[in-house]
Design a protein around this motif. Sequence first.
Motif, PDB file in Angstrom:
ATOM      1  N   HIS A  10      -3.405 -19.391 -13.468  1.00 17.76           N
ATOM      2  CA  HIS A  10      -4.421 -19.972 -12.593  1.00 17.76           C
ATOM      3  C   HIS A  10      -3.746 -20.796 -11.490  1.00 17.76           C
ATOM      4  O   HIS A  10      -2.864 -21.615 -11.759  1.00 17.76           O
ATOM      5  CB  HIS A  10      -5.375 -20.876 -13.377  1.00 17.76           C
ATOM      6  CG  HIS A  10      -6.477 -21.437 -12.514  1.00 17.76           C
ATOM      7  ND1 HIS A  10      -7.671 -20.763 -12.324  1.00 17.76           N
ATOM      8  CD2 HIS A  10      -6.557 -22.570 -11.771  1.00 17.76           C
ATOM      9  CE1 HIS A  10      -8.444 -21.478 -11.514  1.00 17.76           C
ATOM     10  NE2 HIS A  10      -7.784 -22.579 -11.157  1.00 17.76           N
ATOM     11  N   VAL A  11      -4.170 -20.550 -10.261  1.00 18.30           N
ATOM     12  CA  VAL A  11      -3.731 -21.358  -9.120  1.00 18.30           C
ATOM     13  C   VAL A  11      -4.974 -21.728  -8.328  1.00 18.30           C
ATOM     14  O   VAL A  11      -5.974 -21.003  -8.352  1.00 18.30           O
ATOM     15  CB  VAL A  11      -2.735 -20.596  -8.218  1.00 18.30           C
ATOM     16  CG1 VAL A  11      -1.402 -20.416  -8.897  1.00 18.30           C
ATOM     17  CG2 VAL A  11      -3.315 -19.271  -7.770  1.00 18.30           C
ATOM     18  N   PRO A  12      -4.948 -22.851  -7.640  1.00 11.67           N
ATOM     19  CA  PRO A  12      -6.138 -23.224  -6.866  1.00 11.67           C
ATOM     20  C   PRO A  12      -6.547 -22.194  -5.814  1.00 11.67           C
ATOM     21  O   PRO A  12      -7.733 -21.924  -5.614  1.00 11.67           O
ATOM     22  CB  PRO A  12      -5.734 -24.561  -6.224  1.00 11.67           C
ATOM     23  CG  PRO A  12      -4.711 -25.130  -7.154  1.00 11.67           C
ATOM     24  CD  PRO A  12      -3.944 -23.943  -7.661  1.00 11.67           C
ATOM     25  N   VAL A  13      -5.560 -21.592  -5.125  1.00 10.54           N
ATOM     26  CA  VAL A  13      -5.880 -20.684  -4.017  1.00 10.54           C
ATOM     27  C   VAL A  13      -4.973 -19.455  -4.077  1.00 10.54           C
ATOM     28  O   VAL A  13      -3.761 -19.577  -4.249  1.00 10.54           O
ATOM     29  CB  VAL A  13      -5.693 -21.380  -2.647  1.00 10.54           C
ATOM     30  CG1 VAL A  13      -6.066 -20.425  -1.507  1.00 10.54           C
ATOM     31  CG2 VAL A  13      -6.516 -22.662  -2.560  1.00 10.54           C
ATOM     32  N   VAL A  14      -5.579 -18.280  -3.932  1.00 13.44           N
ATOM     33  CA  VAL A  14      -4.834 -17.044  -3.707  1.00 13.44           C
ATOM     34  C   VAL A  14      -5.114 -16.596  -2.282  1.00 13.44           C
ATOM     35  O   VAL A  14      -6.272 -16.469  -1.869  1.00 13.44           O
ATOM     36  CB  VAL A  14      -5.232 -15.937  -4.696  1.00 13.44           C
ATOM     37  CG1 VAL A  14      -4.544 -14.618  -4.322  1.00 13.44           C
ATOM     38  CG2 VAL A  14      -4.863 -16.322  -6.120  1.00 13.44           C
ATOM     39  N   VAL A  15      -4.050 -16.385  -1.529  1.00 12.92           N
ATOM     40  CA  VAL A  15      -4.144 -15.911  -0.146  1.00 12.92           C
ATOM     41  C   VAL A  15      -3.758 -14.443  -0.130  1.00 12.92           C
ATOM     42  O   VAL A  15      -2.656 -14.080  -0.551  1.00 12.92           O
ATOM     43  CB  VAL A  15      -3.210 -16.714   0.780  1.00 12.92           C
ATOM     44  CG1 VAL A  15      -3.305 -16.191   2.208  1.00 12.92           C
ATOM     45  CG2 VAL A  15      -3.544 -18.202   0.726  1.00 12.92           C
ATOM     46  N   THR A 161      -6.206 -15.908 -11.693  1.00 15.44           N
ATOM     47  CA  THR A 161      -7.487 -16.591 -11.513  1.00 15.44           C
ATOM     48  C   THR A 161      -7.266 -17.776 -10.571  1.00 15.44           C
ATOM     49  O   THR A 161      -6.158 -18.299 -10.451  1.00 15.44           O
ATOM     50  CB  THR A 161      -8.057 -17.087 -12.850  1.00 15.44           C
ATOM     51  OG1 THR A 161      -7.151 -18.034 -13.421  1.00 15.44           O
ATOM     52  CG2 THR A 161      -8.271 -15.924 -13.815  1.00 15.44           C
ATOM     53  N   CYS A 162      -8.333 -18.180  -9.912  1.00 10.40           N
ATOM     54  CA  CYS A 162      -8.180 -19.209  -8.891  1.00 10.40           C
ATOM     55  C   CYS A 162      -9.523 -19.884  -8.639  1.00 10.40           C
ATOM     56  O   CYS A 162     -10.559 -19.487  -9.188  1.00 10.40           O
ATOM     57  CB  CYS A 162      -7.640 -18.598  -7.594  1.00 10.40           C
ATOM     58  SG  CYS A 162      -8.643 -17.235  -6.963  1.00 10.40           S
ATOM     59  N   ASP A 163      -9.484 -20.887  -7.788  1.00 10.04           N
ATOM     60  CA  ASP A 163     -10.715 -21.536  -7.349  1.00 10.04           C
ATOM     61  C   ASP A 163     -11.252 -20.909  -6.065  1.00 10.04           C
ATOM     62  O   ASP A 163     -12.455 -20.861  -5.851  1.00 10.04           O
ATOM     63  CB  ASP A 163     -10.459 -23.028  -7.116  1.00 10.04           C
ATOM     64  CG  ASP A 163      -9.982 -23.730  -8.377  1.00 10.04           C
ATOM     65  OD1 ASP A 163     -10.623 -23.543  -9.431  1.00 10.04           O
ATOM     66  OD2 ASP A 163      -8.968 -24.450  -8.317  1.00 10.04           O
ATOM     67  N   PHE A 164     -10.336 -20.456  -5.188  1.00 13.92           N
ATOM     68  CA  PHE A 164     -10.721 -19.875  -3.908  1.00 13.92           C
ATOM     69  C   PHE A 164      -9.805 -18.713  -3.559  1.00 13.92           C
ATOM     70  O   PHE A 164      -8.620 -18.704  -3.918  1.00 13.92           O
ATOM     71  CB  PHE A 164     -10.637 -20.925  -2.786  1.00 13.92           C
ATOM     72  CG  PHE A 164     -11.559 -22.092  -2.968  1.00 13.92           C
ATOM     73  CD1 PHE A 164     -12.896 -21.992  -2.624  1.00 13.92           C
ATOM     74  CD2 PHE A 164     -11.084 -23.286  -3.494  1.00 13.92           C
ATOM     75  CE1 PHE A 164     -13.758 -23.071  -2.791  1.00 13.92           C
ATOM     76  CE2 PHE A 164     -11.930 -24.364  -3.671  1.00 13.92           C
ATOM     77  CZ  PHE A 164     -13.269 -24.255  -3.318  1.00 13.92           C
ATOM     78  N   VAL A 165     -10.370 -17.734  -2.839  1.00 16.01           N
ATOM     79  CA  VAL A 165      -9.603 -16.613  -2.303  1.00 16.01           C
ATOM     80  C   VAL A 165      -9.686 -16.683  -0.781  1.00 16.01           C
ATOM     81  O   VAL A 165     -10.777 -16.789  -0.213  1.00 16.01           O
ATOM     82  CB  VAL A 165     -10.146 -15.252  -2.784  1.00 16.01           C
ATOM     83  CG1 VAL A 165      -9.339 -14.107  -2.156  1.00 16.01           C
ATOM     84  CG2 VAL A 165     -10.120 -15.163  -4.299  1.00 16.01           C
ATOM     85  N   VAL A 166      -8.531 -16.640  -0.127  1.00 11.47           N
ATOM     86  CA  VAL A 166      -8.467 -16.542   1.326  1.00 11.47           C
ATOM     87  C   VAL A 166      -8.169 -15.092   1.672  1.00 11.47           C
ATOM     88  O   VAL A 166      -7.114 -14.565   1.304  1.00 11.47           O
ATOM     89  CB  VAL A 166      -7.377 -17.474   1.897  1.00 11.47           C
ATOM     90  CG1 VAL A 166      -7.208 -17.244   3.401  1.00 11.47           C
ATOM     91  CG2 VAL A 166      -7.716 -18.928   1.615  1.00 11.47           C
ATOM     92  N   GLY A 167      -9.095 -14.442   2.343  1.00 11.53           N
ATOM     93  CA  GLY A 167      -8.922 -13.045   2.734  1.00 11.53           C
ATOM     94  C   GLY A 167      -8.375 -12.961   4.148  1.00 11.53           C
ATOM     95  O   GLY A 167      -9.115 -13.126   5.116  1.00 11.53           O
TER      96      GLY A 167
END
Length: 403
Positions: A10-15, A161-167
Motif C-alpha cells: 500500500h502506498v498513498p499515491v500511484v502515478v 493498493t493506494c489512496d489515490f491514482v494519478v492518471g
Amino acid sequence: MTTNSPSRPHVPVVVVGAGPAGLTVGNILRAASVDCVVLETESREFIERRPRAGVIEEWAVRGLRQRGLADGLLERAERHSACEFRFAGERYRFSYTDLTGHHHWVYPQPLLVTDLVREYVDVRGGDARFSVRDVELHDLDTALPSVSYTDPETAERQVLTCDFVVGADGARGVSRAALAPERARIARHDYGIGWLALLAEAPPSSDCVLFGVHPNGFAGHMARSPEVTRYYLQCPPGDDPENWPDDRIWAELHERLAGGADAPPLTEGPLIEKRVLDMHDYVVEPMTYGRLFLAGDSAHLVAPIAAKGMNLALHDAFLLGDALVDYLDGGDGAGLDGYSEACLRRVWDYQEFSQWLSDVYHGTAAGDPFRGGTTFARLRRLFTSPTAAASFAEQYLGMAEHY
C-alpha cells in the motif's frame, strides 16, 4: 499467471505515466515525504529520448523553480522574446517581450523529462517502475483503489493498493479509458488538416519562431537546440510521410517561409524525423472519477498549434501535487475537490486560443477567398492595433491574471 503481494502493498499515491505531468506530481510528493510509485510502460531510456514539444511559458518555469525542478532548464534553456509571421512575401516580427516584459523558454521535453526522472529517482529516492505491462485500474470509486500490472522481469502480476491514482499516461493510456461515457464527457474538435512534423539536423535559421501563412499551407520553424530545428508543413490529414521526399519538403519550406529579400535563407540539413500529425483537440470533463485524478494528455489534448500542451500538463501537476500533499497532511480536501474546475478554466482558454490561431495559420490555404481575406485582416490588425497586439501577447504567453 499468479498474482503476488508486492513488498509494499500500500502506498498513498500511484502515478500512472512518467511524462512531465506524472513526474512533476511524483517529485512534489517526494519533496513532502509522501510515498508514491510511478508506473511507466516504456523504458527510462525511451522516455528520455522521445521527441516532444519544447516551448515552456514563464509561469510554468517559475512553478518548476519554486519546487526545485528547474536547475537544468535554467542552465541550458534558451529565452525567446519574439516570434515572426511571414505572409504575402514579407516578414513581420512580433516582439512580445518588448510589449509585456515576459518571454518564452525553449527546452525540449526529453531534456525536462530527463531532469525530472533524475530528480525523482536518483535525488529524492522515488520508486519508479519502468517497462511494466498490462496496467489496470481497479475500484476507483471506493476508498481503496488499486493498480495492477505485469512485472517485466518476472512476468508476474503485481498489485498496489493506494489512496489515490494519478492518471498521467496520455491519450491512449488506461487512465482515460477508465472513464466510461457515463462518468465523463469528452468534447472533441477535429481541424480537418494534418501537419508534417520534421526534425532537421540543421541550426535554426532565425533567432525566433517563424509562422508561414501561405496559400500552399502553413509552415513553422522552431528552434530545438543549436544543432536541431523543428519544422512543420501543413498537409492533408492522414497523409503518408513517404509522399514527402526531402527535395519537396525543402522546396515547400523555402516557399512558405519566404520573407522578402532581407530574410536570411533557411539552413538545410538531414531530416531525421518525418511523421504526420492529424490536428485535433479533446477535453475530458470532469478530470476526476472517484479516487482517480487525470493530468496532462490523459485529460486534454491541445493540438501543437500554439505549443500549449506541456504547459497545461505542468499546470495540472502543480495543482494536483499540491492538493494531494495538503490532503494527505490532514487538509480539508478543498484543493482536490476544486482540482478539475481550476484546471479546466485554463484548458478551455488555451483551446480557444489554439482554435483562433489555427484560423490564422490555415485560412489562406482553405481555397476560400473570404477566409483568406479575413485571415489577412487579422494579421494586419495584429501589427497595427496596440490593443490587438496586447491581447495576442497575453494569450500567446499564457499570462492572464485569472483564468
